[in-house]
Design a protein around this motif. Sequence first.
Motif, short mmCIF file in Angstrom:
data_model
loop_
_atom_site.label_atom_id
_atom_site.label_comp_id
_atom_site.label_asym_id
_atom_site.label_seq_id
_atom_site.Cartn_x
_atom_site.Cartn_y
_atom_site.Cartn_z
N VAL A 32 19.81 46.75 18.75
CA VAL A 32 20.91 46.13 19.50
C VAL A 32 20.36 44.89 20.18
O VAL A 32 19.36 44.97 20.91
N VAL A 33 20.98 43.75 19.94
CA VAL A 33 20.56 42.50 20.56
C VAL A 33 21.45 42.22 21.77
O VAL A 33 22.68 42.29 21.67
N VAL A 34 20.83 41.90 22.90
CA VAL A 34 21.55 41.52 24.11
C VAL A 34 21.35 40.02 24.30
O VAL A 34 20.22 39.55 24.49
N ALA A 35 22.44 39.26 24.24
CA ALA A 35 22.39 37.80 24.36
C ALA A 35 22.31 37.39 25.83
O ALA A 35 23.20 37.72 26.62
N LEU A 36 21.25 36.68 26.18
CA LEU A 36 21.03 36.24 27.55
C LEU A 36 20.61 34.77 27.58
O LEU A 36 19.98 34.28 26.66
N ASP A 37 20.96 34.11 28.68
CA ASP A 37 20.48 32.76 28.96
C ASP A 37 20.55 32.58 30.47
O ASP A 37 21.07 33.44 31.17
N PRO A 38 20.01 31.49 31.00
CA PRO A 38 20.00 31.32 32.46
C PRO A 38 21.39 31.29 33.09
O PRO A 38 21.52 31.55 34.29
N ASP A 39 22.43 30.98 32.32
CA ASP A 39 23.77 30.92 32.88
C ASP A 39 24.47 32.26 32.96
O ASP A 39 25.55 32.36 33.55
N VAL A 40 23.90 33.30 32.38
CA VAL A 40 24.49 34.64 32.47
C VAL A 40 24.23 35.15 33.89
O VAL A 40 23.09 35.22 34.34
N SER A 41 25.30 35.48 34.60
CA SER A 41 25.17 35.93 35.99
C SER A 41 24.44 37.26 36.06
O SER A 41 24.35 38.00 35.07
N ASP A 42 23.95 37.58 37.24
CA ASP A 42 23.28 38.87 37.44
C ASP A 42 24.24 40.02 37.16
O ASP A 42 23.85 41.03 36.56
N VAL A 43 25.49 39.88 37.59
CA VAL A 43 26.49 40.93 37.36
C VAL A 43 26.71 41.12 35.86
O VAL A 43 26.73 42.24 35.36
N ALA A 44 26.87 40.02 35.15
CA ALA A 44 27.07 40.10 33.70
C ALA A 44 25.85 40.70 33.01
O ALA A 44 25.98 41.53 32.10
N ALA A 45 24.65 40.31 33.44
CA ALA A 45 23.42 40.86 32.85
C ALA A 45 23.35 42.37 33.08
O ALA A 45 22.97 43.13 32.18
N GLU A 46 23.73 42.81 34.27
CA GLU A 46 23.72 44.25 34.56
C GLU A 46 24.73 44.99 33.70
O GLU A 46 24.45 46.09 33.20
N ARG A 47 25.90 44.39 33.49
CA ARG A 47 26.92 45.02 32.64
C ARG A 47 26.45 45.05 31.18
O ARG A 47 26.68 46.03 30.47
N LEU A 48 25.82 43.99 30.73
CA LEU A 48 25.27 43.97 29.37
C LEU A 48 24.22 45.07 29.21
O LEU A 48 24.20 45.79 28.21
N LEU A 49 23.34 45.19 30.20
CA LEU A 49 22.28 46.18 30.12
C LEU A 49 22.84 47.60 30.14
O LEU A 49 22.39 48.46 29.37
N ALA A 50 23.84 47.84 30.99
CA ALA A 50 24.47 49.16 31.04
C ALA A 50 25.09 49.50 29.68
O ALA A 50 24.97 50.64 29.19
#
Length: 154
Positions: free
Chosen positions: A8-26
């Motif tokens: 599973v690939v999780v797409a991240l970049d510096p513009d992804v907010s902390d909230v969005a990153a946490e939701r992606l990780l969950a």
Amino acid sequence: MDTDFDTVVVALDPDVSDVAAERLLATAIEVAGPADATVVLAYVLSGEQFIDTAKRLGHPDASRDDIDDVLADHERLRSLAETLAAHGVAHEIRGAVGVVAEEVVAIAGDVDADRVLVAGRPRSPTGKAVFGSTAQSVILNAPCPVTYVAADGQ
């Protein structure tokens, strides 16, 4: 429909907010955990962001080929990796320098991903009608199914 997942690939970049990153990780933990799949944290920087990040993390002479070494020292990615490890989810970090959507699609192809997770960003009601250029491009071009994870408040 094939429900087996290996990657599973999780797409991240510096513009992804902390909230969005946490939701992606969950979401990644929900999908990858039961399947015993590997999560690939795909972190993409523009050329300028790479230079700034490399300098900030003590790699002033780094080239694009050194992206994975630079990202090994990235606080946010280490934190995300620690969360995955705490949940018993195998993971790796793949860095890239370039256009986010193009690089995420390339990484998904390179790792033979079974799923890509991409975050949305808060948008106006009109903006919600279209996901946005990065998410939309990943959805349209990824070599596997893509899950769109809405940012908080969407």
